[in-house]
Design a protein around this motif. Sequence first.
Motif, PDB file in Angstrom:
ATOM      1  N   ASN A  29      24.532   0.675   1.787  1.00  0.00           N
ATOM      2  CA  ASN A  29      25.841   1.068   2.286  1.00  0.00           C
ATOM      3  C   ASN A  29      26.862  -0.005   1.928  1.00  0.00           C
ATOM      4  OD1 ASN A  29      25.274   3.556   3.671  1.00  0.00           O
ATOM      5  ND2 ASN A  29      24.210   2.372   5.232  1.00  0.00           N
ATOM      6  N   ALA A  30      27.821   0.344   1.073  1.00  0.00           N
ATOM      7  CA  ALA A  30      28.830  -0.632   0.657  1.00  0.00           C
ATOM      8  C   ALA A  30      29.820  -0.941   1.764  1.00  0.00           C
ATOM      9  CB  ALA A  30      29.569  -0.114  -0.574  1.00  0.00           C
ATOM     10  N   ALA A  31      30.037   0.002   2.690  1.00  0.00           N
ATOM     11  CA  ALA A  31      31.057  -0.178   3.708  1.00  0.00           C
ATOM     12  C   ALA A  31      30.640  -1.148   4.811  1.00  0.00           C
ATOM     13  CB  ALA A  31      31.437   1.165   4.313  1.00  0.00           C
ATOM     14  N   GLN A 222      26.496   8.764  -7.310  1.00  0.00           N
ATOM     15  CA  GLN A 222      26.299   7.436  -7.899  1.00  0.00           C
ATOM     16  C   GLN A 222      24.819   7.172  -8.163  1.00  0.00           C
ATOM     17  OE1 GLN A 222      28.562   4.439  -5.597  1.00  0.00           O
ATOM     18  NE2 GLN A 222      30.168   4.689  -7.095  1.00  0.00           N
ATOM     19  N   GLY A 223      24.081   6.726  -7.154  1.00  0.00           N
ATOM     20  CA  GLY A 223      22.688   6.365  -7.365  1.00  0.00           C
ATOM     21  C   GLY A 223      21.786   7.566  -7.553  1.00  0.00           C
ATOM     22  N   ASN A 240      29.258  10.635   1.895  1.00  0.00           N
ATOM     23  CA  ASN A 240      28.290   9.919   2.738  1.00  0.00           C
ATOM     24  C   ASN A 240      27.027  10.739   2.989  1.00  0.00           C
ATOM     25  OD1 ASN A 240      29.928   7.584   3.086  1.00  0.00           O
ATOM     26  ND2 ASN A 240      31.099   8.624   4.677  1.00  0.00           N
ATOM     27  N   THR A 241      26.485  11.265   1.905  1.00  0.00           N
ATOM     28  CA  THR A 241      25.265  12.058   2.001  1.00  0.00           C
ATOM     29  C   THR A 241      24.307  11.689   0.880  1.00  0.00           C
ATOM     30  OG1 THR A 241      26.171  13.841   0.630  1.00  0.00           O
ATOM     31  CG2 THR A 241      26.446  14.047   3.025  1.00  0.00           C
ATOM     32  N   ALA A 260      27.392   4.865   5.074  1.00  0.00           N
ATOM     33  CA  ALA A 260      28.789   4.428   5.059  1.00  0.00           C
ATOM     34  C   ALA A 260      29.125   3.962   3.648  1.00  0.00           C
ATOM     35  CB  ALA A 260      29.019   3.305   6.073  1.00  0.00           C
ATOM     36  N   THR A 261      29.715   4.848   2.875  1.00  0.00           N
ATOM     37  CA  THR A 261      29.995   4.617   1.456  1.00  0.00           C
ATOM     38  C   THR A 261      28.718   4.195   0.738  1.00  0.00           C
ATOM     39  OG1 THR A 261      32.158   3.785   2.177  1.00  0.00           O
ATOM     40  CG2 THR A 261      31.633   3.604  -0.166  1.00  0.00           C
TER      41      THR A 261
END
Length: 338
Positions: A29-31, A222-223, A240-241, A260-261
């Motif tokens: 989670n980047a956030a 993204q990933g 966020n899924t 979270a992001t």
Amino acid sequence: MNSSTLIACVCLLGLACPPVKGDVFLVSNAANNNIEQFTEEGVGSLFIDSGIALQKGLAFDRFGNLFLSSQTSNLIFKISPGGTQSLFASVGMNSPRGMAFDVQGNLYVGNNGNNTIWRYTTNGIGSLFGTTTGGAPWGLAFDEQGNLFVSTFNGNTIEKFIPSGNGSTFATAAAGISSPQGVAFDSSGNLYVANYGNNTIQKFTPNGVPSLFANSLLSGPQGLAFDSGGNLYVVNRNSNTVVRCSPDGTPSTFASSGLATPVAIVIEQDAILTATPTGNNLLISWSTSAVGFTLQSTADVKAPARWIDLSDSPAIVGAMFVVTNSLNSANVFHRLKR
């Protein structure tokens, strides 16, 4: 070892052992600078609050250690199976993103800031491996021949690097590439690309023939990562899924809590072991994509042999599976498991 700990699965010669299966799903989670862990049913829990800013890349080595790249600090960190966090490398990075291990255990890191790929030995010693022509490398993945495939976010390309470090263009925007990020190979050697720019997953055969694999339930994908059953998991940064795509491309929501992001996903595939009778021996085989699973003795075991699950032993960290004629002369297969 106390015999009371030798439980669960016993297999005699001539009978097939059932697969041992239980993947581990980790999402960064980047956030909030933490990593969420999910079960195969999509139930989430906090894996670690690393405190590491903008964890853009995740990768497991063959011993079950988790590596993560920090975009802002330009560092690579290592987390042991026991949860110990340490600095792995601090040289050569410039806004690092995706990471991948080769079969020798070297770690490759894509530097989004200066268009380079760096290689790090198991001791963390780094050297320049290659430079992308498209710019802004993001996702990294190896094929079975040892070639490294890299997505370039700014160049809308997929580049292929042979083991010597020489690169070439594998796919461009003409083949459906749009701000690509995560890349992953399935067990048949097909390459999958997360297109952040148009919310699609593109599939390429080993010969480079493109096709659309998925285009629904995606929002800033993204990933990418495959589980041991051949399902593809996609991290959606914008919604966020995490979406699970079946082998035929059918999508469904896998997880939507605790995120979270999210930007990166890594799946530690459990070892799938099988025993095949060969005369008076058992021929042991296992999934080559299983991370953290190493053979510590011969794969041809004299009969009569049996399989023993030691995972519930309080003295053993992780799951251990044994093929043995006697407990005093065991052929041990060790599978690290969180």
